[in-house]
Design an enzyme around this catalytic site. Structure first.
Site, PDB file in Angstrom:
ATOM      1  N   ASP A  33       2.243  -2.349   0.646  1.00 18.31           N
ATOM      2  CA  ASP A  33       1.500  -2.781  -0.741  1.00 18.31           C
ATOM      3  C   ASP A  33       2.761  -2.444  -1.941  1.00 18.31           C
ATOM      4  OD1 ASP A  33      -0.797  -3.048   0.661  1.00 18.31           O
ATOM      5  OD2 ASP A  33      -1.980  -1.581  -0.376  1.00 18.31           O
ATOM      6  N   HIS A 175       3.553   1.653   1.413  1.00 14.51           N
ATOM      7  CA  HIS A 175       3.961   1.053   0.181  1.00 14.51           C
ATOM      8  C   HIS A 175       5.418   0.802   0.163  1.00 14.51           C
ATOM      9  CE1 HIS A 175       0.031   2.958  -0.494  1.00 14.51           C
ATOM     10  NE2 HIS A 175      -0.168   2.256  -1.493  1.00 14.51           N
TER      11      HIS A 175
END
Length: 205
Positions: A33, A175
């Site tokens: 992400d 992430h």
């Protein structure tokens, strides 16, 4: 506060969201992400290539506009992409109209029917409106959270979060962000190596 894995009751409350894939198949689905950004996303791509692993990148539209070459690298390496809003909006604190508009703005840059709400926060009303305006959308959550963004815990703790909770069909969140990079660069190669030793293969959504 956050959960390192998505409990059954949460998945039961939101059954129309995708929490994991087929539990009978020995595949896992790595997701990243908040990118694409320089250095971090490139590190992820190079690491995945070493293991012939495919993944899914939930991209922030603003980052795609700033770093189109890195976004192109993600696609050129055979990975899939998803919409993560244009400005990383927190669904619980913005209007449904603003949220939908921001998703559509990201969609102008990210061609995908996959959407993940930033922070995993989304109202039921937003789910309904998104589905009515974007009927082909697949709202993707996760069942394993690496916690790589939390620098208050150790990289080893992040690694164990993943290894402890990963099952067949798990969707795992990392992430590709500056904040997470100190942990990510330590744990991602180990996750790939240890899950591969357990017989898992890595697929994109």
């Amino acid at each position: 506060m956050y959960l390192t894995h998505s409990p059954f009751w949460l998945q039961w409350l939101y059954p129309r969201l995708t929490w994991h894939k087929n539990r009978k198949e020995k595949y896992v689905y790595l997701t990243f992400d908040d990118g694409p950004i320089p250095v971090v996303t490139s590190f992820v791509l190079n690491t995945l290539n070493k293991f012939n692993a495919k993944a899914t990148f939930f991209c922030i539209g603003d980052n795609v506009s700033k770093f189109p070459k890195i976004y192109a690298d993600v696609l050129a390496n055979g990975h899939t992409v998803g919409n993560h809003t244009h400005d990383h909006l927190r669904g619980w604190v913005c209007t449904t109209e603003e949220y939908l508009s921001n998703i559509k703005k990201c969609a102008e840059l990210v061609n995908s029917n996959l959407f993940r709400p930033p922070y995993g926060r989304i109202k039921r009303s937003q789910i309904s409106v998104i589905r009515s305006h974007l009927p082909d959308i697949n709202i993707v959550m996760w069942d394993v959270l690496s916690c790589d963004f939390d620098l208050k815990i150790s990289a080893e703790k992040c690694l164990q979060n993943v290894l402890k909770h990963t099952r067949n069909g798990s969707i795992i969140v990392f992430h590709d962000s500056h904040k997470a990079f100190p942990h990510l660069q330590k744990i991602l190669p180990s996750v790939l190596e240890q899950l591969e030793l357990k017989g898992f293969s890595f697929k994109a959504l």
